[in-house]
Design an enzyme around this catalytic site. Sequence first.
Site, short mmCIF file in Angstrom:
data_model
loop_
_atom_site.label_atom_id
_atom_site.label_comp_id
_atom_site.label_asym_id
_atom_site.label_seq_id
_atom_site.Cartn_x
_atom_site.Cartn_y
_atom_site.Cartn_z
CE LYS A 116 -4.00 -1.82 2.31
NZ LYS A 116 -5.12 -2.17 1.59
CD GLU A 200 -4.78 5.97 3.58
OE1 GLU A 200 -5.88 5.61 4.24
OE2 GLU A 200 -4.28 5.35 2.79
CG HIS A 235 -12.73 -1.72 7.67
ND1 HIS A 235 -13.08 -0.60 7.30
CD2 HIS A 235 -12.10 -1.83 8.71
CE1 HIS A 235 -12.91 0.33 8.40
NE2 HIS A 235 -12.38 -0.41 9.01
NE ARG A 292 -8.29 -9.34 -6.10
CZ ARG A 292 -9.42 -8.44 -5.48
NH1 ARG A 292 -10.34 -8.87 -5.84
NH2 ARG A 292 -9.17 -8.02 -4.16
P1 ADP Z 1 -8.21 -3.44 2.78
O1 ADP Z 1 -7.04 -3.60 1.42
O2 ADP Z 1 -7.65 -4.30 3.98
O3 ADP Z 1 -9.60 -3.76 2.22
P2 ADP Z 1 -8.41 -0.75 2.35
O4 ADP Z 1 -7.29 0.29 2.11
O5 ADP Z 1 -9.04 -1.34 0.88
O6 ADP Z 1 -8.33 -1.93 3.19
O7 ADP Z 1 -9.70 -0.40 3.01
C1 ADP Z 1 -10.89 -1.05 3.29
C2 ADP Z 1 -11.90 0.02 3.71
O8 ADP Z 1 -11.47 0.83 4.98
C3 ADP Z 1 -12.42 1.17 2.60
O9 ADP Z 1 -13.48 0.44 1.77
C4 ADP Z 1 -12.79 2.05 3.54
O10 ADP Z 1 -14.17 1.71 4.09
C5 ADP Z 1 -12.18 1.95 4.85
N1 ADP Z 1 -11.12 2.98 4.99
C6 ADP Z 1 -9.59 2.60 4.18
N2 ADP Z 1 -8.91 3.80 4.31
C7 ADP Z 1 -9.82 4.71 5.10
C8 ADP Z 1 -9.55 6.10 5.33
N3 ADP Z 1 -8.28 6.88 5.18
N4 ADP Z 1 -10.56 6.77 5.90
C9 ADP Z 1 -11.84 6.40 6.34
N5 ADP Z 1 -11.94 4.95 5.99
C10 ADP Z 1 -10.91 4.27 5.30
#
Ligand code: ADP
Length: 665
Positions: A116, A200, A235, A292
């Site tokens: 990431k 973040e 999530h 993917r």
């Molecule tokens: P993973 O790869 O573990 O699934 P992601 O980075 O794709 O994690 O994030 C999954 C979810 O977490 C997002 O869809 C959102 O709902 C929440 N999320 C991620 N980053 C943030 C952020 N900076 N602020 C608020 N919610 C977040």
Amino acid sequence: MFNKILIANRGEIACRVIKTARRMGIATVAVYSDADREALHVRLADEAIHIGAAPARESYLLADRVIQAAKTTGAQAIHPGYGFLSENANFARDCSAADICFIGPPPTAIEAMGSKSAAKEIMEAASVPVVPGYHGADQDPAIIRAASEEMGYPVLLKATAGGGGKGMRQVGSGDEFEEALASAKRESLASFGDDTMLVEKYLTKPRHVEVQVFCDSLGNAVYLAERDCSVQRRHQKVIEEAPAPGLSTRLREQMGETAIKAALAIDYRGAGTVEFLLDEDSSFYFMEMNTRLQVEHPVTEMVTGQDLVEWQLRVAYGEELPLEQADICINGHAFEARIYAEDPNSDFLPATGTLSFLQPPEESTHLRVDTGVCQGDEVSMYYDPMIAKLIVWDDSRESALHRLALALSTYRISGTVTNLDFLYNLATSAPFVAAQLDTGFIEKHHSLIFHDRPQDLNEELPLAAFALLRYRHAQNKTDADIDRWSPWSSSSAWRLNEPHMHRLTLHCQQQDHAVEIEQQGERFIVSAGGRLTHLSGELEGDTLHVEMDGHRQRGVLACTDDGFTLYLARGACHFHEVPPDTGETDQSDAQAGLTAPMNGTLVALLVEPGAEVDANAALLVMEAMKMEHTIRAPVAGRVEHFHYQVGDLVDGGAELLDFTPAEEA
Ligand code: ADP
């Protein structure tokens, strides 16, 4: 085009890929583990190769065996589906080395998006907006904390190797920081063998909006609309839709063009998804790119009329993208609901079980069911407990949502606990109907979503009793040679077409209910709970057509090992009959009654070991799918020993106790 491809996956996605390949005239090879010998994807494929034991790391994750299977069968390409080996750059490389085409992006693109923090750096360099934060190599906790403080809480800690919501912690204030960091690192190390973190700014009310992109090897790139996946639990996505409601054309284009910029920055090829967080003020930030096909790709297919697997195959074969950007239009609205064997009331705990009854709604141009299981299949502990994806389409969001609710309420599954009621409550909740979406939707509207559907036993008991009588009637007609000991023939003299009184005890909602049914020719008068109801109708196969006090209804009666489920438009009614005490039972019954009727929890032991009991005495209570089952003594005898304690999880079929019938003692 390829003549033959291998699908390195299982379940619904393997079946999904096979369907498109077949339509395109491409032969398919499946791979399977011990647990999947009889699985649908194996039966659908033209050939299938056994690759190992049930646990994924001993089969579906073994790159060598998968590649060997492709070589053995002469498959020219491998479609990895999602999960398993789909985002494994080494696997993609090994495929090329074996002269097999990997249906996916180049390994370098997979790697670029594998971390990431590295992905955020690449995106920043390509001027794709990223969520403000710190993603540096220096992992000194003081630096991560200083960055958090500078941004201001709340912040979100994320594992750079993360996925599936693991290694992620929200931090509300400086006091929570240390503990949150330590626990996120622990989880990340355990899940990914790496505890590098980034931090973040935590957006408090964002939407998750992702863009489907496609690139070919000739330098063309397009986006195929976006999906809103804001409704999430822990999530993880629950219901997805396309297009994202309320997006202006301008914003859609901006997000689409940004997504293409992200893909081009890593020399992408094939299908990919660029995930964004969309903030309340319409600013959006790159979150990650999934290299993917996504689980939720069908909603994009429904609104664009394209087959994304066909696109993948064409692009992998070196063809040009089938459409140019200007030719891609959005038509109508689509939803996908993920139907899982899980218990929403126990924090979505995954469940297992045999799908003893499985009846999806009928497929049409408006409704699609992507699944990898059939009635009788087992949802095992080895893999993801997804049963199916239910996809609906219509001209407008409102009409599509009506279809979703109707389809969810007519999706019939017995044998395991599912999230169907939860999905129905969610899809019909006022804020969801009004498209008030953000990633905190489920927590915010908890009370609207987490409730059992109200049951009106006054209505359902007579229907259940009637359905049961009709069921027996049908059984008696088909079983010329009726088993004298069968519960269906032991209760009372059944006289066709004569006024007759049937007395039943139905167990429903944790209680026994006495029901009397008087049959007058084709009409039945049911007395239950002090109320009289007039019914008539038929059971055709498992479909019940019934008229109750002038109201015609249709239902489905599912008979399973642990009783009956009557599915009605407003919900399901689970019940079983408490057998009448006939005083006569034989030895085979005695054995049958002392095993667990289903996977469940032992909730009460009703007698002490050593107790002498009468026939039919209640011995213990099990619970499964919110329904209690009382295990009774088959004959008079002595309870020697219970094999389980209260609270134990018991497998269906397991012996529950040692019991000595009185005559042997
Ligand atoms: P993973 O790869 O573990 O699934 P992601 O980075 O794709 O994690 O994030 C999954 C979810 O977490 C997002 O869809 C959102 O709902 C929440 N999320 C991620 N980053 C943030 C952020 N900076 N602020 C608020 N919610 C977040």
